[in-house]
Design an enzyme around this catalytic site. Structure first.
Site, mmCIF file in Angstrom:
data_model
loop_
_atom_site.group_PDB
_atom_site.id
_atom_site.type_symbol
_atom_site.label_atom_id
_atom_site.label_comp_id
_atom_site.label_asym_id
_atom_site.label_seq_id
_atom_site.Cartn_x
_atom_site.Cartn_y
_atom_site.Cartn_z
ATOM 1 N N HIS A 38 -16.861 34.132 8.918
ATOM 2 C CA HIS A 38 -15.657 34.044 8.090
ATOM 3 C C HIS A 38 -15.982 33.445 6.724
ATOM 4 O O HIS A 38 -15.532 33.948 5.690
ATOM 5 C CB HIS A 38 -14.605 33.196 8.801
ATOM 6 C CG HIS A 38 -13.407 32.877 7.965
ATOM 7 N ND1 HIS A 38 -12.316 33.701 7.885
ATOM 8 C CD2 HIS A 38 -13.133 31.818 7.157
ATOM 9 C CE1 HIS A 38 -11.413 33.170 7.074
ATOM 10 N NE2 HIS A 38 -11.889 32.029 6.623
ATOM 11 N N GLU A 39 -16.772 32.382 6.716
ATOM 12 C CA GLU A 39 -17.152 31.758 5.445
ATOM 13 C C GLU A 39 -18.031 32.703 4.616
ATOM 14 O O GLU A 39 -17.927 32.738 3.388
ATOM 15 C CB GLU A 39 -17.875 30.438 5.693
ATOM 16 C CG GLU A 39 -17.032 29.378 6.400
ATOM 17 C CD GLU A 39 -15.704 29.134 5.712
ATOM 18 O OE1 GLU A 39 -15.639 29.210 4.462
ATOM 19 O OE2 GLU A 39 -14.709 28.864 6.416
ATOM 20 N N HIS B 224 -15.909 34.892 2.613
ATOM 21 C CA HIS B 224 -15.480 34.332 1.320
ATOM 22 C C HIS B 224 -16.532 34.577 0.240
ATOM 23 O O HIS B 224 -16.197 34.818 -0.925
ATOM 24 C CB HIS B 224 -15.221 32.835 1.451
ATOM 25 C CG HIS B 224 -13.948 32.501 2.172
ATOM 26 N ND1 HIS B 224 -12.737 33.073 1.840
ATOM 27 C CD2 HIS B 224 -13.701 31.657 3.202
ATOM 28 C CE1 HIS B 224 -11.798 32.589 2.639
ATOM 29 N NE2 HIS B 224 -12.357 31.740 3.481
#
Length: 236
Positions: free
Chosen positions: A102-103, A106
């Site tokens: 998920h990071e 980003h």
């Protein structure tokens, strides 16, 4: 005189917001704990998989650093650094890999100049100022009274509302990052079958915390409008 900080019936809105946020936090923690015991067949840890995703996306310039804590994972767009928590970095669990990916999502948003990420970054300093200044301005406006006081009250309400706007903008940022992460995990067969479904559940649970934060923020703003709105102001 108007007294905005005594206990009244509108506090139920604050209590509801806190309850929703608490339930969302408990749910994400329980979901993370559940899938922390499910390990991937490939056996690579979250840091290794994150490095693979970043390199796959031509983001070799993004560094990975380890930071203390549990679920303190985040991507620093200013320094192009993805930081993984102690609980995530070396773990081979589905939960940890989902969070780390998920990071990385980003980082992909940053690469692509994703509009909502840019908008959220632009809102950070403005929102911080609003959070700091809103209550003092509201209080001064309430003391001054009608006229100039109402103008200050309106300004304070606008400043306080920036937090809610920030939370709304955050929702597509977080959902998009999760979708990007899951797409790569599936396409590259890093996670398969139940592993992918587990990561999806972890990220969906995490998304609920942002929804809960937006609801709580809205309830706080709504309460202040009820207390400070021109037609509802209490006077002695």
């Amino acid at each position: 005189m108007f007294y905005p900080f005594y206990f009244d019936s509108t506090y139920i809105l604050v209590i509801i917001g806190l309850a929703i946020s608490g339930l969302a936090s408990s749910y994400v923690q329980s979901t993370f704990n559940r899938y922390s015991d499910v390990h991937t067949k490939l056996g690579y840890n979250a840091s290794e998989i994150t490095r693979y995703i970043l390199d796959y996306a031509n983001l070799e310039n993004v560094e990975i650093e380890r930071v203390p804590g549990n679920l303190t994972d985040h991507y620093d767009s200013n320094n192009k650094v993805l930081r993984l928590s102690d609980a995530t970095n070396d773990s081979t669990s589905v939960a940890a890999i989902g969070v780390a990916a998920h990071e990385a999502g980003h980082a992909l948003q940053d690469r692509d100049n994703y509009i909502y990420l840019r908008l959220r970054s632009a809102l950070v300093p403005i929102t911080n100022i609003g959070q700091t200044a809103a209550f003092p301005i509201l209080l001064v406006g309430a003391i001054i009274g009608p006229g100039a006081g109402q103008t200050l009250i309106n300004l304070g309400l606008i400043l306080f509302s920036l937090t809610f706007i920030f939370q709304i903008v955050t929702l597509p940022v977080e959902l998009n990052a999760s979708n990007r992460a899951l797409s790569i995990l599936e396409a590259e067969q890093i996670l398969v079958g139940d592993e992918l479904e587990g990561a999806n559940k972890v990220l969906r649970a995490a998304a609920l915390t942002y929804v809960a934060a937006a609801i709580a923020s809205f309830l706080n703003v709504f309460r202040l409008f009820l207390l400070f709105g021109g037609g509802n102001r209490r006077r002695n």
